[in-house]
Design an enzyme around this catalytic site. Sequence first.
Site, PDB file in Angstrom:
ATOM      1  NE  ARG A 124      -1.135   2.299   2.921  1.00 26.47           N
ATOM      2  CZ  ARG A 124      -0.183   3.080   3.401  1.00 26.47           C
ATOM      3  NH1 ARG A 124       0.359   4.028   2.670  1.00 26.47           N
ATOM      4  NH2 ARG A 124       0.263   2.932   4.636  1.00 26.47           N
ATOM      5  CG  PHE A 172       6.542  12.695  -2.564  1.00 32.64           C
ATOM      6  CD1 PHE A 172       5.998  13.608  -3.457  1.00 32.64           C
ATOM      7  CD2 PHE A 172       6.596  13.032  -1.208  1.00 32.64           C
ATOM      8  CE1 PHE A 172       5.514  14.831  -3.010  1.00 32.64           C
ATOM      9  CE2 PHE A 172       6.110  14.245  -0.758  1.00 32.64           C
ATOM     10  CZ  PHE A 172       5.567  15.152  -1.666  1.00 32.64           C
ATOM     11  N   GLY A 173      10.298  12.646  -3.103  1.00 36.72           N
ATOM     12  CA  GLY A 173      11.446  13.001  -2.269  1.00 36.72           C
ATOM     13  C   GLY A 173      11.309  14.369  -1.627  1.00 36.72           C
ATOM     14  CB  ILE A 192      13.005   8.543  -0.386  1.00 37.76           C
ATOM     15  CG1 ILE A 192      13.513   9.928   0.062  1.00 37.76           C
ATOM     16  CG2 ILE A 192      12.164   8.622  -1.658  1.00 37.76           C
ATOM     17  CD1 ILE A 192      12.446  10.882   0.602  1.00 37.76           C
ATOM     18  CB  SER A 193       8.393   4.945   0.173  1.00 36.83           C
ATOM     19  OG  SER A 193       8.107   5.285   1.511  1.00 36.83           O
ATOM     20  NE  ARG A 243      -4.987 -19.470  24.503  1.00 37.95           N
ATOM     21  CZ  ARG A 243      -4.008 -20.321  24.819  1.00 37.95           C
ATOM     22  NH1 ARG A 243      -3.773 -21.382  24.057  1.00 37.95           N
ATOM     23  NH2 ARG A 243      -3.259 -20.095  25.867  1.00 37.95           N
ATOM     24  CB  ALA A 293       2.465 -15.522  25.043  1.00 37.44           C
ATOM     25  CD  GLU A 340       1.771  10.327   2.494  1.00 38.31           C
ATOM     26  OE1 GLU A 340       0.949  11.205   2.179  1.00 38.31           O
ATOM     27  OE2 GLU A 340       2.074   9.366   1.767  1.00 38.31           O
ATOM     28  N   GLY A 341       2.682  13.556   7.559  1.00 34.10           N
ATOM     29  CA  GLY A 341       2.125  14.363   8.647  1.00 34.10           C
ATOM     30  C   GLY A 341       1.986  13.498   9.883  1.00 34.10           C
TER      31      GLY A 341
HETATM   32  C1  LIG Z   1       8.543   4.109   6.585  1.00 33.32           C
HETATM   33  C2  LIG Z   1       8.624   5.556   6.200  1.00 33.32           C
HETATM   34  C3  LIG Z   1       8.476   5.917   4.874  1.00 33.32           C
HETATM   35  C4  LIG Z   1       8.583   7.264   4.501  1.00 33.32           C
HETATM   36  N1  LIG Z   1       8.469   7.597   3.167  1.00 33.32           N
HETATM   37  C5  LIG Z   1       8.677   8.883   2.773  1.00 33.32           C
HETATM   38  C6  LIG Z   1       8.673   9.236   1.377  1.00 33.32           C
HETATM   39  O1  LIG Z   1       8.412   8.402   0.501  1.00 33.32           O
HETATM   40  N2  LIG Z   1       8.958  10.520   1.029  1.00 33.32           N
HETATM   41  C7  LIG Z   1       9.242  11.481   1.961  1.00 33.32           C
HETATM   42  O2  LIG Z   1       9.489  12.619   1.577  1.00 33.32           O
HETATM   43  N3  LIG Z   1       9.253  11.177   3.290  1.00 33.32           N
HETATM   44  C8  LIG Z   1       8.977   9.908   3.717  1.00 33.32           C
HETATM   45  N4  LIG Z   1       8.989   9.581   5.066  1.00 33.32           N
HETATM   46  C9  LIG Z   1       9.369  10.618   6.040  1.00 33.32           C
HETATM   47  C10 LIG Z   1       8.199  11.145   6.844  1.00 33.32           C
HETATM   48  O3  LIG Z   1       7.306  11.853   6.028  1.00 33.32           O
HETATM   49  C11 LIG Z   1       8.760  11.978   7.996  1.00 33.32           C
HETATM   50  O4  LIG Z   1       9.388  11.073   8.871  1.00 33.32           O
HETATM   51  C12 LIG Z   1       7.684  12.779   8.716  1.00 33.32           C
HETATM   52  O5  LIG Z   1       7.274  13.864   7.936  1.00 33.32           O
HETATM   53  C13 LIG Z   1       8.134  13.314  10.086  1.00 33.32           C
HETATM   54  O6  LIG Z   1       9.356  13.970   9.999  1.00 33.32           O
HETATM   55  P1  LIG Z   1      10.566  13.588  10.976  1.00 33.32           P
HETATM   56  O7  LIG Z   1      10.704  12.112  10.984  1.00 33.32           O
HETATM   57  O8  LIG Z   1      11.733  14.391  10.556  1.00 33.32           O
HETATM   58  O9  LIG Z   1      10.083  14.025  12.422  1.00 33.32           O
HETATM   59  P2  LIG Z   1      10.182  15.504  13.036  1.00 33.32           P
HETATM   60  O10 LIG Z   1       9.538  16.474  12.129  1.00 33.32           O
HETATM   61  O11 LIG Z   1      11.582  15.762  13.449  1.00 33.32           O
HETATM   62  O12 LIG Z   1       9.292  15.343  14.332  1.00 33.32           O
HETATM   63  C14 LIG Z   1       9.775  14.763  15.547  1.00 33.32           C
HETATM   64  C15 LIG Z   1       8.652  14.790  16.598  1.00 33.32           C
HETATM   65  O13 LIG Z   1       8.294  16.161  16.891  1.00 33.32           O
HETATM   66  C16 LIG Z   1       6.902  16.347  16.647  1.00 33.32           C
HETATM   67  N5  LIG Z   1       6.678  17.682  16.080  1.00 33.32           N
HETATM   68  C17 LIG Z   1       7.356  18.279  15.058  1.00 33.32           C
HETATM   69  N6  LIG Z   1       6.872  19.498  14.820  1.00 33.32           N
HETATM   70  C18 LIG Z   1       5.825  19.678  15.667  1.00 33.32           C
HETATM   71  C19 LIG Z   1       4.893  20.729  15.902  1.00 33.32           C
HETATM   72  N7  LIG Z   1       4.893  21.846  15.150  1.00 33.32           N
HETATM   73  N8  LIG Z   1       3.978  20.571  16.867  1.00 33.32           N
HETATM   74  C20 LIG Z   1       3.931  19.427  17.612  1.00 33.32           C
HETATM   75  N9  LIG Z   1       4.777  18.402  17.447  1.00 33.32           N
HETATM   76  C21 LIG Z   1       5.716  18.518  16.494  1.00 33.32           C
HETATM   77  C22 LIG Z   1       6.532  15.270  15.638  1.00 33.32           C
HETATM   78  O14 LIG Z   1       5.147  15.003  15.645  1.00 33.32           O
HETATM   79  C23 LIG Z   1       7.370  14.111  16.109  1.00 33.32           C
HETATM   80  O15 LIG Z   1       6.730  13.477  17.179  1.00 33.32           O
HETATM   81  C24 LIG Z   1       8.837   8.252   5.467  1.00 33.32           C
HETATM   82  C25 LIG Z   1       8.942   7.876   6.829  1.00 33.32           C
HETATM   83  C26 LIG Z   1       8.828   6.552   7.195  1.00 33.32           C
HETATM   84  C27 LIG Z   1       8.940   6.189   8.649  1.00 33.32           C
END
Ligand SMILES: Cc1cc2nc3c(=O)[nH]c(=O)nc-3n(C[C@H](O)[C@H](O)[C@H](O)COP(=O)(O)OP(=O)(O)OC[C@H]3O[C@@H](n4cnc5c(N)ncnc54)[C@H](O)[C@@H]3O)c2cc1C
Length: 403
Positions: free
Chosen positions: A85, A124-125, A158-159, A269, A341, A364-365
């Site tokens: 997905r 998407f990067g 990046i996925s 179970r 378990a 994605e947020g």
């Molecule tokens: C499996 C996987 C696949 C992904 N695929 C893609 C992809 O294809 N392309 C891509 O571009 N990215 C991808 N991402 C990245 C993903 O979009 C980011 O990890 C995500 O946007 C969060 O950014 P961060 O990890 O830098 O966390 P941060 O932004 O550093 O956040 C750290 C913590 O602080 C909190 N926080 C940050 N700002 C605020 C605020 N203003 N108010 C309250 N809390 C806040 C966050 O909620 C989080 O708990 C992927 C991530 C994963 C895990």
Amino acid sequence: MMDFSLSEEQEMVRKVVRKFVDNEINPYIQEWDEQGHFETSILKRLADLDLMGVCIPEQYGGSGMDYNTLAIVCEELERGDTAFRTAVSVHTGLNSMTLLQWGDEWQKQKYLIPQAKGEKVGAFGLTEPNAGSDVASLQTTAEREGDSYILNGQKTWISLCDHADHFLVFAYTDKSQKHKGISAFIVERTMPGFSSKGMKGKLGIRAGNTGELFFDNVKVPKENLLGEEGEGFKIAMSALDNGRFTVAAGACGQILACLEESVKYCHERKTFSKEIGKHQLVQQMLAKMEAGYQMSRLLVFRAGDLKNQGKRNTRETSLAKWQACDFANEAANDAVQIHGAYGYSNEYPVERFLRNSKAPVIYEGTREIHTVMQAEYVLGYRSDKQLSRSLPAWPYDEVKEEV
Ligand SMILES: Cc1cc2nc3c(=O)[nH]c(=O)nc-3n(C[C@H](O)[C@H](O)[C@H](O)COP(=O)(O)OP(=O)(O)OC[C@H]3O[C@@H](n4cnc5c(N)ncnc54)[C@H](O)[C@@H]3O)c2cc1C
């Protein structure tokens, strides 16, 4: 009149994807997950089934079905595993739908058509080592040089990093303009100076491919600028309206898988001389899963309905994504609990569901970003205006070619 039933075509698509998942993903997924193996043939099979461009108009190589049919595909795929997905989310939701919305005719012919047919894969990067939620902190740059832009920088998480052919990449063309200085580019894997590196050690989605992109003086022709210079932030946010929709829909499938496995186990179970399904505290967990599933689907289909009407849906999609992913994570946690378990071992799939269900609460947020967005909407600090370029309303017979 509101109609909550699926059309015949949607029912047919659901059946096709369910059969595909049951026959071609579920028998192998545990092994792929354990090995951290991304099975690329699944994308080819999805293309054979015309599922790599479900909601892209036929004139651009897609199947021309409505946006809620894409949701159904995502739900059914994630009932199998989040990895596939996620692949459809980035390929169709974040990339192809963005090309449909923002691309010029040349870009649609060159990039969208092969993607919608599944001949090429898109990704998407946006995220960088120092820029996740805070997109404007990104450091990748694109400097204009004659008829090209020279890209330098790095993306992470990046996925499909090692498998996609085309990437939508966001970079600063003018740092002084803050987020209004970000631009969007279509980058091909084969462009000199581009490289990628997959990562290991993820908590979940181990059957998926995630990792880094590197840009070392990558020369990108000016024709590959998507939209105008400085429109990148707006484009990224509108791409997320589509990506988040698919993530929310997928989360419904994750809840469904948790329900199916839990119900089965509840009948198998026995404790204290009765099926565990007879214990009210176990029933409570199942009831919460069912409520989460039904509420999430309603939110997803409402967002899809707005897309079908060509209306902006940032608020509704954000709510659907936030709620559905939280429900799915909670459902997976409870599914493990119901299995006791045994749920803690990979003898049952629920431990994979729990590991998989965490990433969608982050990508994605994050949950926090969506919480803040929803609060800002109710407080009147945020409101949605129709964008200068919208997704075409469905049915698509009125899509006009742009010259
Ligand atoms: C499996 C996987 C696949 C992904 N695929 C893609 C992809 O294809 N392309 C891509 O571009 N990215 C991808 N991402 C990245 C993903 O979009 C980011 O990890 C995500 O946007 C969060 O950014 P961060 O990890 O830098 O966390 P941060 O932004 O550093 O956040 C750290 C913590 O602080 C909190 N926080 C940050 N700002 C605020 C605020 N203003 N108010 C309250 N809390 C806040 C966050 O909620 C989080 O708990 C992927 C991530 C994963 C895990």
